[in-house]
Structures are given as structure tokens and as C-alpha cells.
Motif scaffolding. Sequence first.
Motif, short mmCIF file in Angstrom:
data_model
loop_
_atom_site.label_atom_id
_atom_site.label_comp_id
_atom_site.label_asym_id
_atom_site.label_seq_id
_atom_site.Cartn_x
_atom_site.Cartn_y
_atom_site.Cartn_z
N ARG A 88 0.81 -1.22 0.00
CA ARG A 88 0.00 0.00 0.00
C ARG A 88 0.85 1.27 0.00
O ARG A 88 0.32 2.36 0.18
N GLY A 89 2.16 1.13 -0.20
CA GLY A 89 2.99 2.32 -0.40
C GLY A 89 3.67 2.89 0.83
O GLY A 89 4.32 3.94 0.73
N MET A 90 3.56 2.27 1.98
CA MET A 90 4.23 2.76 3.19
C MET A 90 5.74 2.56 3.07
O MET A 90 6.20 1.52 2.60
N PRO A 91 6.57 3.55 3.47
CA PRO A 91 8.01 3.32 3.48
C PRO A 91 8.39 2.18 4.41
O PRO A 91 7.89 2.09 5.53
N VAL A 92 9.28 1.32 3.95
CA VAL A 92 9.69 0.16 4.75
C VAL A 92 10.94 0.45 5.57
O VAL A 92 11.37 -0.41 6.35
N ALA A 93 11.52 1.63 5.41
CA ALA A 93 12.71 1.99 6.18
C ALA A 93 12.75 3.50 6.35
O ALA A 93 12.30 4.25 5.48
N GLN A 94 13.31 3.93 7.47
CA GLN A 94 13.56 5.34 7.74
C GLN A 94 14.94 5.47 8.36
O GLN A 94 15.38 4.60 9.12
N GLY A 95 15.64 6.55 8.04
CA GLY A 95 16.94 6.78 8.66
C GLY A 95 17.96 5.73 8.27
O GLY A 95 18.00 5.26 7.14
N ARG A 96 18.74 5.34 9.24
CA ARG A 96 19.79 4.36 9.00
C ARG A 96 19.86 3.42 10.19
O ARG A 96 19.34 3.69 11.26
N GLY A 97 20.51 2.26 9.98
CA GLY A 97 20.63 1.31 11.06
C GLY A 97 21.17 0.00 10.56
O GLY A 97 21.83 -0.08 9.52
N SER A 98 20.88 -1.06 11.29
CA SER A 98 21.30 -2.41 10.91
C SER A 98 20.11 -3.34 11.15
O SER A 98 19.42 -3.23 12.17
N ALA A 99 19.87 -4.23 10.21
CA ALA A 99 18.72 -5.12 10.33
C ALA A 99 18.96 -6.36 9.46
O ALA A 99 19.75 -6.34 8.52
N LYS A 100 18.24 -7.42 9.78
CA LYS A 100 18.29 -8.63 8.97
C LYS A 100 17.27 -8.57 7.83
O LYS A 100 17.38 -9.32 6.86
N ALA A 101 16.28 -7.68 7.97
CA ALA A 101 15.25 -7.53 6.95
C ALA A 101 14.63 -6.16 7.10
O ALA A 101 14.81 -5.47 8.11
N LEU A 102 13.87 -5.74 6.08
CA LEU A 102 13.14 -4.47 6.10
C LEU A 102 11.66 -4.80 6.26
O LEU A 102 11.09 -5.51 5.43
N THR A 103 11.06 -4.29 7.31
CA THR A 103 9.67 -4.62 7.61
C THR A 103 8.79 -3.38 7.54
O THR A 103 9.06 -2.39 8.22
N CYS A 104 7.75 -3.45 6.73
CA CYS A 104 6.80 -2.35 6.64
C CYS A 104 6.04 -2.26 7.97
O CYS A 104 5.44 -3.25 8.42
N PRO A 105 6.00 -1.08 8.61
CA PRO A 105 5.32 -0.98 9.90
C PRO A 105 3.79 -0.98 9.80
O PRO A 105 3.11 -1.10 10.82
N TYR A 106 3.26 -0.88 8.58
CA TYR A 106 1.81 -0.79 8.41
C TYR A 106 1.13 -2.15 8.53
O TYR A 106 0.29 -2.37 9.40
N HIS A 107 1.52 -3.10 7.66
CA HIS A 107 0.91 -4.43 7.69
C HIS A 107 1.95 -5.55 7.81
O HIS A 107 1.65 -6.72 7.57
N LEU A 108 3.18 -5.17 8.15
CA LEU A 108 4.26 -6.11 8.46
C LEU A 108 4.69 -6.97 7.29
O LEU A 108 5.14 -8.10 7.47
N TRP A 109 4.55 -6.46 6.07
CA TRP A 109 5.21 -7.13 4.95
C TRP A 109 6.71 -6.99 5.17
O TRP A 109 7.22 -5.90 5.48
N ARG A 110 7.43 -8.11 5.01
CA ARG A 110 8.86 -8.13 5.31
C ARG A 110 9.66 -8.46 4.05
O ARG A 110 9.32 -9.38 3.30
N TYR A 111 10.74 -7.71 3.86
CA TYR A 111 11.59 -7.87 2.68
C TYR A 111 13.02 -8.21 3.08
O TYR A 111 13.57 -7.62 4.04
N ASP A 112 13.62 -9.16 2.37
CA ASP A 112 15.05 -9.42 2.55
C ASP A 112 15.84 -8.21 2.08
O ASP A 112 15.33 -7.34 1.35
N LEU A 113 17.12 -8.15 2.45
CA LEU A 113 17.93 -6.98 2.11
C LEU A 113 18.28 -6.89 0.63
O LEU A 113 18.85 -5.89 0.20
N ASP A 114 17.94 -7.92 -0.14
CA ASP A 114 18.09 -7.82 -1.60
C ASP A 114 16.78 -7.43 -2.27
O ASP A 114 16.69 -7.39 -3.49
N GLY A 115 15.74 -7.14 -1.46
CA GLY A 115 14.47 -6.68 -1.98
C GLY A 115 13.40 -7.73 -2.13
O GLY A 115 12.23 -7.39 -2.34
#
Length: 361
Positions: A88-115
Motif C-alpha cells: 500500500r505504499g508505506m516506506p519500509v525503512a527510515q533513517g539508518r541502522g542495521s537489520a536482517k530484513a526491512l519490515t513495513c510498519p503498516y501491515h508487516l510485509w517483510r523484505y530481505d535486504l536484496d528486496g
Amino acid sequence: MPLDRSPYAEVADRPEAAVALPGQAYVDRDVFAAEQARVFRAGWAPVARTSDVARPGDYLSVDLFGAPLVVTNDGGTLHVLSRVCRHRGMPVAQGRGSAKALTCPYHLWRYDLDGRLAAAPAMERSAVFDRADCALPQMRSEVWGGWIFVNLDGQAPPLSPRLEGLAERLGQIAPDRMVTADLLTFESPWNWKVMVENFLESYHHIGPHRDTLQTSNPGLLTYEGAASDLFTVLENPPADGSHGSFVVAAIFPLTLMFFTEGETPLGVWYELTDIETDRFTLKIHLLAPPEFAAVPEFVALYREQVTAIHLEDVPACQGVQQGIASPLYRPGPLSHLEQPLWRFHRHLQQAMGQVASAAGA
């Protein structure tokens, strides 16, 4: 904007005949809209330094010409991805940091670091859901000189082969070894090209920098060195043996670099962000070898020096913006000391579709 009204149509085919751009190039919103499509999105632009995402799992959110992106380090492989969730278009990341995956905070769709989409809760009843088709779009990118470059439209020729002359000139300086020691930010109420043009010539050392750079590296001694239709190098020899040379370089349209030479080279990267017709945000990255970037006293002195020089440029850029907006402004001839400006204008002319062959000389 009709091409026959383009302010780039009359750019000279040789530097000896070069004239400054007309005021329309700096104030016309239609011109700027065309530049966004034909110059910015069609070219290569740096979004980060490799040292910004040096460790596996590191990520950095950036915005490039209106496109929200995220740079990731996926086990040592760098990716530049759209950071807009495919749901639905929510940003999956803000700022900078370290993570094992990128998780959308809206409905928790999760993406690996290769997309790739790794998880999407409660989608099993959708007749059109295809996990493989819901990956984050990956941008075309290249690493050069320690920068991560992106081409948004995916159509630009490869970058590195076209920069061989610049890489050779900067070889001993080794910008890829440098890290960001500090970051300065300035709101800049003038057109982006005013900043690029100011950066590309040291002729103005005799004016705004008469008590600083002019005493160490006189503007009238400067000259264009290595150059092509994609980059230029402005050599700044010292006034005498008590000072060193420095190099001003640009990869068109927006990558602005400055390096000192000597036993311990230092660098500066001018990053232009949030660009509009008559303003942008300038981020000045102070670059240094890691061992120097770790010394607070050195960084404080470096910050003070770079800030002082930029503050000398601010009134000049503000004045130029005011002048070129005047109905009385008529562009005048460029000096031989401003040959990099002519080369920059030729690049814009080519990108805007005003000439049939590549810029040269």
C-alpha cells in the motif's frame, strides 16, 4: 517546454566562443521540469559512500529526485532499492541502522535486504498475490571512488568505463579510502546550476576568496586538466612552495568533489538534495582517511575551514540568483578560466536533446 525555446540551444561548440547561460535556465519552472527528466533521472548521481553501509546488515534511507530509496548491505553485496512497500505504499525503512530484513510498519510485509518479499501476513486468500512479483524494485547502481551511484531511469551508459581519465587523475589521492568525518548542511535559496558553476571555476578566488584561497592558490593560475563529456577536473596550483595543489572535479550533472594533494589527501563532497527550481539543500561531506576522521580536534579544524570558505561563496551565489532573475540580465562571454562551465553547459545541451553528437573537445 518546446525544445526550440531551450536555454541550452545556443551553447557554443568551442570554449573560445562560450557565453553564460540565459536567465531562463535558472528561473523557468518548465526548464527545471525538463531537467528533472532528461538530466537528473537519466544521469548518474551519488546517493551514499560505501563507508555509510560498510557492515553486513547496514541500511541507509535516501531520497533521490523524489524517489524514496534505501541502500542495503546484504552480506557484503550492496543494493539500492525502492523503500516503498509493494502493498500500500508505506516506506519500509527510515533513517539508518542495521537489520536482517526491512519490515513495513503498516501491515508487516517483510523484505530481505536484496528486496525479495519474505513474508506477507494474511494474503493466502488473494487470487492475485504472487510473492515473487512483489519484490522491492532494485535501482541500477555502480560503485566508483567510494561512492554508490544510481541511475533512476536505468538507461544511462555504464559509468566506470567513462571515468577512466578521472580515476587516473585521482589515483594517488585514493578517494575510495576516505570516510565521512563530518557533515555540514546549508539551505541554499538559489538554482542548482548556480552552485555547480560556482564550484567549477576558481576565477572568483580574486573576489569572494581574495583573503583566503586567492593567497594560497591564485585563481588566475587555474586551468582545466583531464575532461570529457561526463566529467571535468580543474587544477589549482599553489602560489608558492609553502602551499599545496588542490583539485576540483565534477561528474556531471551533480557530483561535486574537492581534494587536497600531498602526503595525506583530504576531500569534500558537495551533495545537492531536495532540489527545486530556486532552492536546494546542500550537504557538505568532509572526507578524510579513517585515522584522521577519528581525531576530534582535526575534524573540528577541518569543519571550521570548510565552513568559512563556503560562507564566502554564499553572498556570491545569492547575488547571482538575484541578477539572473532580472529582465535586464544579458549573459556575457566566459573567460578561459571558466572552461569547465562551458563543458558543463555542453553536457546539459546534450542531455536536453539540443545537439546530435556527443560533447567533446
